[in-house]
Motif scaffolding. Structure first.
Motif, PDB file in Angstrom:
ATOM      1  N   MET A  94       0.818  -1.205   0.000  1.00  0.00           N
ATOM      2  CA  MET A  94       0.000   0.000   0.000  1.00  0.00           C
ATOM      3  C   MET A  94       0.862   1.270   0.000  1.00  0.00           C
ATOM      4  N   SER A  95       2.054   1.188   0.556  1.00  0.00           N
ATOM      5  CA  SER A  95       2.876   2.398   0.638  1.00  0.00           C
ATOM      6  C   SER A  95       3.405   2.836  -0.729  1.00  0.00           C
ATOM      7  N   ASN A  96       3.337   1.986  -1.738  1.00  0.00           N
ATOM      8  CA  ASN A  96       3.808   2.349  -3.073  1.00  0.00           C
ATOM      9  C   ASN A  96       2.715   2.959  -3.942  1.00  0.00           C
ATOM     10  N   VAL A  97       1.471   2.873  -3.512  1.00  0.00           N
ATOM     11  CA  VAL A  97       0.373   3.415  -4.304  1.00  0.00           C
ATOM     12  C   VAL A  97       0.524   4.923  -4.544  1.00  0.00           C
ATOM     13  N   PRO A  98       0.911   5.725  -3.540  1.00  0.00           N
ATOM     14  CA  PRO A  98       1.096   7.155  -3.828  1.00  0.00           C
ATOM     15  C   PRO A  98       2.168   7.426  -4.887  1.00  0.00           C
ATOM     16  N   PHE A  99       3.264   6.656  -4.883  1.00  0.00           N
ATOM     17  CA  PHE A  99       4.303   6.846  -5.896  1.00  0.00           C
ATOM     18  C   PHE A  99       3.757   6.565  -7.290  1.00  0.00           C
ATOM     19  N   ILE A 100       3.005   5.488  -7.413  1.00  0.00           N
ATOM     20  CA  ILE A 100       2.440   5.131  -8.713  1.00  0.00           C
ATOM     21  C   ILE A 100       1.436   6.187  -9.155  1.00  0.00           C
ATOM     22  N   ALA A 101       0.542   6.585  -8.255  1.00  0.00           N
ATOM     23  CA  ALA A 101      -0.509   7.545  -8.601  1.00  0.00           C
ATOM     24  C   ALA A 101       0.062   8.927  -8.916  1.00  0.00           C
ATOM     25  N   ILE A 102       0.973   9.413  -8.095  1.00  0.00           N
ATOM     26  CA  ILE A 102       1.550  10.747  -8.323  1.00  0.00           C
ATOM     27  C   ILE A 102       2.372  10.764  -9.610  1.00  0.00           C
ATOM     28  N   GLY A 103       3.093   9.692  -9.864  1.00  0.00           N
ATOM     29  CA  GLY A 103       3.876   9.618 -11.096  1.00  0.00           C
ATOM     30  C   GLY A 103       3.003   9.654 -12.338  1.00  0.00           C
ATOM     31  N   PHE A 104       1.936   8.848 -12.352  1.00  0.00           N
ATOM     32  CA  PHE A 104       1.036   8.847 -13.507  1.00  0.00           C
ATOM     33  C   PHE A 104       0.306  10.173 -13.650  1.00  0.00           C
ATOM     34  N   TYR A 105      -0.127  10.732 -12.539  1.00  0.00           N
ATOM     35  CA  TYR A 105      -0.830  12.016 -12.610  1.00  0.00           C
ATOM     36  C   TYR A 105       0.093  13.117 -13.119  1.00  0.00           C
ATOM     37  N   GLY A 106       1.313  13.158 -12.619  1.00  0.00           N
ATOM     38  CA  GLY A 106       2.261  14.160 -13.078  1.00  0.00           C
ATOM     39  C   GLY A 106       2.588  13.998 -14.551  1.00  0.00           C
ATOM     40  N   TRP A 107       2.760  12.759 -15.001  1.00  0.00           N
ATOM     41  CA  TRP A 107       3.029  12.503 -16.407  1.00  0.00           C
ATOM     42  C   TRP A 107       1.850  12.936 -17.267  1.00  0.00           C
ATOM     43  N   TRP A 108       0.652  12.606 -16.838  1.00  0.00           N
ATOM     44  CA  TRP A 108      -0.554  12.965 -17.573  1.00  0.00           C
ATOM     45  C   TRP A 108      -0.698  14.485 -17.687  1.00  0.00           C
ATOM     46  N   ARG A 109      -0.467  15.185 -16.569  1.00  0.00           N
ATOM     47  CA  ARG A 109      -0.561  16.661 -16.587  1.00  0.00           C
ATOM     48  C   ARG A 109       0.540  17.271 -17.463  1.00  0.00           C
ATOM     49  N   ALA A 110       1.724  16.690 -17.419  1.00  0.00           N
ATOM     50  CA  ALA A 110       2.812  17.197 -18.251  1.00  0.00           C
ATOM     51  C   ALA A 110       2.480  17.026 -19.733  1.00  0.00           C
ATOM     52  N   MET A 111       1.868  15.919 -20.087  1.00  0.00           N
ATOM     53  CA  MET A 111       1.474  15.706 -21.470  1.00  0.00           C
ATOM     54  C   MET A 111       0.343  16.657 -21.879  1.00  0.00           C
ATOM     55  N   GLN A 112      -0.560  16.937 -20.953  1.00  0.00           N
ATOM     56  CA  GLN A 112      -1.659  17.857 -21.247  1.00  0.00           C
ATOM     57  C   GLN A 112      -1.162  19.281 -21.477  1.00  0.00           C
ATOM     58  N   THR A 113      -0.169  19.691 -20.729  1.00  0.00           N
ATOM     59  CA  THR A 113       0.321  21.062 -20.834  1.00  0.00           C
ATOM     60  C   THR A 113       1.312  21.244 -21.972  1.00  0.00           C
ATOM     61  N   GLY A 114       1.711  20.151 -22.611  1.00  0.00           N
ATOM     62  CA  GLY A 114       2.602  20.245 -23.747  1.00  0.00           C
ATOM     63  C   GLY A 114       4.076  20.356 -23.396  1.00  0.00           C
ATOM     64  N   LEU A 115       4.458  19.957 -22.201  1.00  0.00           N
ATOM     65  CA  LEU A 115       5.879  19.949 -21.850  1.00  0.00           C
ATOM     66  C   LEU A 115       6.623  18.952 -22.730  1.00  0.00           C
ATOM     67  N   PRO A 116       7.895  19.199 -22.990  1.00  0.00           N
ATOM     68  CA  PRO A 116       8.663  18.214 -23.751  1.00  0.00           C
ATOM     69  C   PRO A 116       8.699  16.863 -23.019  1.00  0.00           C
ATOM     70  N   GLN A 117       8.779  15.806 -23.806  1.00  0.00           N
ATOM     71  CA  GLN A 117       8.749  14.443 -23.261  1.00  0.00           C
ATOM     72  C   GLN A 117       9.871  14.213 -22.248  1.00  0.00           C
ATOM     73  N   LYS A 118      11.012  14.883 -22.430  1.00  0.00           N
ATOM     74  CA  LYS A 118      12.133  14.641 -21.514  1.00  0.00           C
ATOM     75  C   LYS A 118      11.824  15.089 -20.087  1.00  0.00           C
ATOM     76  N   TYR A 119      10.878  16.003 -19.907  1.00  0.00           N
ATOM     77  CA  TYR A 119      10.493  16.404 -18.562  1.00  0.00           C
ATOM     78  C   TYR A 119       9.384  15.536 -17.991  1.00  0.00           C
ATOM     79  N   ALA A 120       8.658  14.845 -18.841  1.00  0.00           N
ATOM     80  CA  ALA A 120       7.576  13.978 -18.383  1.00  0.00           C
ATOM     81  C   ALA A 120       8.082  12.582 -18.024  1.00  0.00           C
TER      82      ALA A 120
END
Length: 95
Positions: free
Chosen positions: A1-27
């Motif tokens: 259960m302690s790894n769920v926040p890492f997985i969720a925050i990582g996917f959410y951050g990646w998704w938001r980075a893709m939505q905002t149009g950041l370069p892939q190297k930052y996502a």
């Protein structure tokens, strides 16, 4: 259960980075955080050697990618900065 926040925050951050149009190297580091969380969950649930690799190797790749991004963005590092970083890393590891 302690790894769920890492997985969720990582996917959410990646998704938001893709939505905002950041370069892939930052996502990619954000997606790497999710991979680290999944590998850690798999290893600590099974304690198998192959899952241990899925736990540790993404950490190494993530650190290398983040170092590459720092050196790519900040051109002021130069030889002295790299030597200082390596000296600090050796000192920190030895203590």
């Amino acid at each position: 259960m302690s790894n769920v926040p890492f997985i969720a925050i990582g996917f959410y951050g990646w998704w938001r980075a893709m939505q905002t149009g950041l370069p892939q190297k930052y996502a990619l580091p954000l997606l790497g955080l999710s991979v680290i969380g999944a590998g850690s969950a798999g290893f600590h649930a099974t304690l198998r050697w192959d899952w241990q690799l899925m736990d540790e190797l993404p950490m190494i790749y993530e650190v290398m990618l983040c170092n590459l991004l720092v050196w790519d963005v900040d051109k002021r590092w130069g030889v002295r900065g790299v030597m200082a970083m390596l000296a600090f890393d050796v000192w920190h590891t030895a203590s």
